[in-house]
Design a protein around this motif. Sequence first.
Motif, short mmCIF file in Angstrom:
data_model
loop_
_atom_site.label_atom_id
_atom_site.label_comp_id
_atom_site.label_asym_id
_atom_site.label_seq_id
_atom_site.Cartn_x
_atom_site.Cartn_y
_atom_site.Cartn_z
N GLU A 18 -35.06 -21.22 -4.55
CA GLU A 18 -34.28 -20.01 -4.24
C GLU A 18 -34.82 -19.29 -3.01
N ASN A 19 -36.13 -19.36 -2.79
CA ASN A 19 -36.69 -18.71 -1.60
C ASN A 19 -36.44 -19.52 -0.33
N LEU A 20 -36.41 -20.84 -0.45
CA LEU A 20 -36.04 -21.67 0.70
C LEU A 20 -34.60 -21.38 1.10
N LEU A 21 -33.73 -21.20 0.10
CA LEU A 21 -32.34 -20.84 0.39
C LEU A 21 -32.24 -19.47 1.05
N GLY A 25 -30.71 -18.78 4.65
CA GLY A 25 -29.66 -17.78 4.82
C GLY A 25 -30.00 -16.74 5.88
N TRP A 26 -31.24 -16.29 5.88
CA TRP A 26 -31.64 -15.33 6.89
C TRP A 26 -31.48 -15.91 8.29
N LYS A 27 -31.89 -17.16 8.45
CA LYS A 27 -31.78 -17.80 9.76
C LYS A 27 -30.30 -18.00 10.11
N LEU A 31 -31.13 -13.86 11.90
CA LEU A 31 -32.40 -13.16 11.99
C LEU A 31 -33.38 -13.95 12.86
N THR A 32 -34.20 -13.23 13.59
CA THR A 32 -35.24 -13.86 14.40
C THR A 32 -36.41 -14.23 13.49
N ASP A 33 -37.31 -15.06 14.01
CA ASP A 33 -38.50 -15.41 13.25
C ASP A 33 -39.32 -14.16 12.93
N GLU A 34 -39.35 -13.24 13.86
CA GLU A 34 -40.10 -12.00 13.64
C GLU A 34 -39.49 -11.19 12.49
N GLN A 67 -26.68 -24.21 10.95
CA GLN A 67 -25.48 -23.63 10.35
C GLN A 67 -24.96 -22.49 11.23
N ALA A 68 -25.86 -21.65 11.72
CA ALA A 68 -25.45 -20.54 12.59
C ALA A 68 -24.79 -21.08 13.85
N ASN A 69 -25.37 -22.13 14.43
CA ASN A 69 -24.79 -22.72 15.64
C ASN A 69 -23.39 -23.26 15.37
N PHE A 70 -23.19 -23.91 14.22
CA PHE A 70 -21.87 -24.44 13.88
C PHE A 70 -20.86 -23.30 13.68
#
Length: 163
Positions: A18-21, A25-27, A31-34, A67-70
């Motif tokens: 669930e945390n990997l998801l 999702g954040w990415k 969201l930036t790495d920061e 996913q964001a790029n797509f």
Amino acid sequence: MALLEMARGQYKKWLETENLLLLQGWKRDGLTDEQIAHNIGIRRETLYDWIKKYPNISNALKMGKEQANFIIENALFKKAKSGHVTAQIFWLKNNWRDKYNDSQLSVEERELLKHRIKDSELDTKIKEAKLKILQNGDGSAEDHLLELIETIESEDEREHGTE
């Protein structure tokens, strides 16, 4: 459990499905790495360490970015198809570069320029070699120079296909 409490936990918590998801999702949401590191409650450098050490974390972030790029690519494509001129120009410049680029040079002129640059680089190498040999004060400087020039000329022949 509050997000901040989870964030202060070990990296192991972030290897759970669930945390990997959540990372993915954040990415995906841009969201930036920061920002992601802030959400977890760690420094950005710590996140980079985790990315290097734990492939699951790295893969989740990569997948989210893909996913964001797509999503963005699809939105741009829809805009371009609907007649949005800026989107069309952007799409063509990035997906049909041979035909739609900002360069004023033709394809042939660009190729000629590449060859001229390469020739200039080879001339520079020859001059640097001459200088190095003269600085060394070697008694057989001429032999070394000729050998080096022949090597450079051979490289040029292989590059341009001339003999």
